[in-house]
Design an enzyme around this catalytic site. Structure first.
Site, PDB file in Angstrom:
ATOM      1  N   TYR A  67      -4.888   2.750  -9.135  1.00 40.00           N
ATOM      2  CA  TYR A  67      -5.794   3.877  -9.392  1.00 40.00           C
ATOM      3  C   TYR A  67      -6.138   3.933 -10.874  1.00 40.00           C
ATOM      4  CZ  TYR A  67      -7.741   8.570  -9.249  1.00 40.00           C
ATOM      5  OH  TYR A  67      -8.576   9.638  -9.369  1.00 40.00           O
ATOM      6  N   SER A 100       0.851  -1.193   0.000  1.00 39.44           N
ATOM      7  CA  SER A 100       0.000   0.000   0.000  1.00 39.44           C
ATOM      8  C   SER A 100       0.881   1.235   0.000  1.00 39.44           C
ATOM      9  CB  SER A 100      -0.925  -0.020   1.224  1.00 39.44           C
ATOM     10  OG  SER A 100      -1.774   1.121   1.202  1.00 39.44           O
ATOM     11  N   ALA A 133      -0.601  10.815   1.183  1.00 33.73           N
ATOM     12  CA  ALA A 133      -0.021  10.732  -0.159  1.00 33.73           C
ATOM     13  C   ALA A 133      -0.895  11.467  -1.171  1.00 33.73           C
ATOM     14  CB  ALA A 133       0.161   9.272  -0.570  1.00 33.73           C
ATOM     15  N   TYR A 142      -2.679  13.716 -12.431  1.00 30.18           N
ATOM     16  CA  TYR A 142      -2.024  12.542 -11.836  1.00 30.18           C
ATOM     17  C   TYR A 142      -0.794  12.263 -12.693  1.00 30.18           C
ATOM     18  CZ  TYR A 142      -1.918   8.076  -9.264  1.00 30.18           C
ATOM     19  OH  TYR A 142      -1.583   7.017  -8.457  1.00 30.18           O
TER      20      TYR A 142
HETATM   21  P1  NAD Z   1      -0.627   6.841   2.395  1.00 31.90           P
HETATM   22  O1  NAD Z   1       0.147   8.099   2.526  1.00 31.90           O
HETATM   23  O2  NAD Z   1      -1.380   6.348   3.580  1.00 31.90           O
HETATM   24  O3  NAD Z   1       0.295   5.627   1.940  1.00 31.90           O
HETATM   25  C1  NAD Z   1       1.436   5.738   1.147  1.00 31.90           C
HETATM   26  C2  NAD Z   1       2.582   5.191   1.976  1.00 31.90           C
HETATM   27  O4  NAD Z   1       3.706   4.931   1.163  1.00 31.90           O
HETATM   28  C3  NAD Z   1       3.046   6.156   3.065  1.00 31.90           C
HETATM   29  O5  NAD Z   1       2.937   5.510   4.329  1.00 31.90           O
HETATM   30  C4  NAD Z   1       4.509   6.399   2.711  1.00 31.90           C
HETATM   31  O6  NAD Z   1       5.299   6.570   3.860  1.00 31.90           O
HETATM   32  C5  NAD Z   1       4.838   5.117   1.968  1.00 31.90           C
HETATM   33  N1  NAD Z   1       6.025   5.161   1.111  1.00 31.90           N
HETATM   34  C6  NAD Z   1       6.350   6.062   0.155  1.00 31.90           C
HETATM   35  N2  NAD Z   1       7.524   5.731  -0.400  1.00 31.90           N
HETATM   36  C7  NAD Z   1       7.953   4.586   0.203  1.00 31.90           C
HETATM   37  C8  NAD Z   1       9.102   3.760   0.079  1.00 31.90           C
HETATM   38  N3  NAD Z   1      10.076   4.043  -0.808  1.00 31.90           N
HETATM   39  N4  NAD Z   1       9.214   2.667   0.874  1.00 31.90           N
HETATM   40  C9  NAD Z   1       8.266   2.374   1.782  1.00 31.90           C
HETATM   41  N5  NAD Z   1       7.140   3.121   1.939  1.00 31.90           N
HETATM   42  C10 NAD Z   1       7.005   4.218   1.164  1.00 31.90           C
HETATM   43  O7  NAD Z   1      -1.583   7.072   1.155  1.00 31.90           O
HETATM   44  P2  NAD Z   1      -2.639   6.133   0.402  1.00 31.90           P
HETATM   45  O8  NAD Z   1      -3.343   7.070  -0.524  1.00 31.90           O
HETATM   46  O9  NAD Z   1      -3.423   5.328   1.337  1.00 31.90           O
HETATM   47  O10 NAD Z   1      -1.726   5.194  -0.497  1.00 31.90           O
HETATM   48  C11 NAD Z   1      -1.699   3.795  -0.415  1.00 31.90           C
HETATM   49  C12 NAD Z   1      -1.874   3.190  -1.799  1.00 31.90           C
HETATM   50  O11 NAD Z   1      -3.193   3.478  -2.263  1.00 31.90           O
HETATM   51  C13 NAD Z   1      -0.922   3.742  -2.856  1.00 31.90           C
HETATM   52  O12 NAD Z   1      -0.501   2.718  -3.720  1.00 31.90           O
HETATM   53  C14 NAD Z   1      -1.809   4.707  -3.605  1.00 31.90           C
HETATM   54  O13 NAD Z   1      -1.355   4.961  -4.920  1.00 31.90           O
HETATM   55  C15 NAD Z   1      -3.106   3.924  -3.591  1.00 31.90           C
HETATM   56  N6  NAD Z   1      -4.313   4.675  -3.961  1.00 31.90           N
HETATM   57  C16 NAD Z   1      -4.653   5.806  -3.282  1.00 31.90           C
HETATM   58  C17 NAD Z   1      -5.793   6.510  -3.659  1.00 31.90           C
HETATM   59  C18 NAD Z   1      -6.197   7.765  -2.923  1.00 31.90           C
HETATM   60  O14 NAD Z   1      -7.044   8.522  -3.421  1.00 31.90           O
HETATM   61  N7  NAD Z   1      -5.671   8.026  -1.759  1.00 31.90           N
HETATM   62  C19 NAD Z   1      -6.592   6.053  -4.717  1.00 31.90           C
HETATM   63  C20 NAD Z   1      -6.229   4.874  -5.381  1.00 31.90           C
HETATM   64  C21 NAD Z   1      -5.076   4.200  -4.999  1.00 31.90           C
END
Ligand code: NAD
Length: 286
Positions: A172, A120, A224, A182
């Site tokens: 996404y 994630s 994020a 994006y």
């Molecule tokens: P989030 O900030 O909770 O999670 C992203 C995490 O990635 C963070 O904890 C960050 O510290 C970690 N991270 C970044 N670089 C890293 C690295 N090199 N090594 C280890 N950890 C690292 O945000 P989120 O939106 O919940 O993201 C989680 C997933 O969900 C991602 O893949 C994101 O693309 C996906 N996503 C998010 C959305 C949205 O609208 N928030 C929509 C679709 C998909």
């Protein structure tokens, strides 16, 4: 025995990783998390000081227990890959064994095996730049942190995953439909992640009887997502246009993830599953 899950990408209580951890804990799994090294200190301090206690609450009233928090930087596969300036960076120097290979080895030493692997995490340093203006290094960094990181995690954890286990990641819809804003190669990174989901499902299925799926999640105001800059607009767009006109809760993605890694989904692998209030099905909303 209960199942054991390793969830990479939890650094606060707002994102999808946290919600997935909670849903798995509620279903009885033991929770291990991997936290990005630069975010580790504040996450552990907040946990310890009870800042997350309200959001640790599970449906039965108990609090989610995180058995262990592992420092992780999923951009590095092994110690040999870490450049000197990162090794000596003070945010990294305080922790050790945070490359993917070392984390998998430490989890093996600590617990022997896991059943569930969750990815994630994502990062794109140039996410606010249009693709047309993205640099090579920005593009490759997005793919390294957001797509290859998953291959690396599965590659290193598969040997310690019990047959019948499962893995998921988060993607996404910008991978398949154009979402202006994006940028930085993040749309490309998600396209790679979804394609890799199919190929890895085949390979991990044959090699270790492990299922591999990805959840295409709707917009959530995580840390994020806020860095992308227009998340509130995306949430509003979804509310107006999706078949289900309601807020998308992180817990709804958590519950779908818990289903996908459970035996209830024993014949589902290689799939991109939408958890987005149905927004992906719309072409024109009225
Ligand atoms: P989030 O900030 O909770 O999670 C992203 C995490 O990635 C963070 O904890 C960050 O510290 C970690 N991270 C970044 N670089 C890293 C690295 N090199 N090594 C280890 N950890 C690292 O945000 P989120 O939106 O919940 O993201 C989680 C997933 O969900 C991602 O893949 C994101 O693309 C996906 N996503 C998010 C959305 C949205 O609208 N928030 C929509 C679709 C998909």
């Amino acid at each position: 025995r209960g199942k054991r899950a390793f969830i990479a990408g939890v650094a606060d209580d707002n994102g999808y990783g946290w919600a997935i951890a909670k849903a798995l804990a509620a279903a009885g799994a033991e929770i291990l998390v991997g936290t990005w090294v630069p975010a580790l200190n504040i996450f552990e301090t907040s946990l310890r000081r009870g800042k997350f206690d309200e959001s640790r609450k599970l449906p039965d009233g108990s609090l989610m227990e995180i058995t262990k928090v592992y420092p992780l930087d999923a951009v590095y596969d092994s110690l040999e890959d870490v450049p000197e300036h990162v090794k000596t960076n003070k945010r990294y120097a305080g922790s050790s064994k945070w490359t993917v290979k070392e984390v998998a080895e430490t989890v093996k030493d600590d617990f022997g095996s896991i059943d569930i692997l969750v990815h994630s995490l994502a990062n794109g340093p140039e996410v606010t730049k249009p693709l047309l203006e993205t640099s090579r290094s920005g593009y490759l960094a997005a793919v390294s942190a957001s797509s290859y990181s998953y291959i690396s995690l599965l590659q290193h954890f598969l040997p310690i995953m019990n047959p019948g286990g499962a893995s998921i990641s988060l993607t996404y819809i910008a991978s398949e439909r154009t979402i202006p804003g994006y940028g930085g190669g993040m749309s490309s990174a998600k396209a790679a992640l979804e394609s890799d989901t199919r190929v890895l499902a085949y390979e991990a299925g044959r090699k270790g009887k492990i299922r591999v799926n990805t959840i295409s999640a709707g917009p959530l105001g995580s840390r994020a997502a806020k860095a992308i800059g227009f998340i509130e607009k995306m949430i509003e767009y979804s509310y107006v246009n999706a078949p289900l006109q309601k807020e998308l809760l992180a817990d709804e993605v958590g519950n779908a993830a818990a289903f996908l890694v459970s035996p209830l989904a024993s014949a589902i692998t290689g799939s991109t599953v939408y958890v987005d209030n149905g927004l992906n099905t719309m072409a024109l909303a009225v």
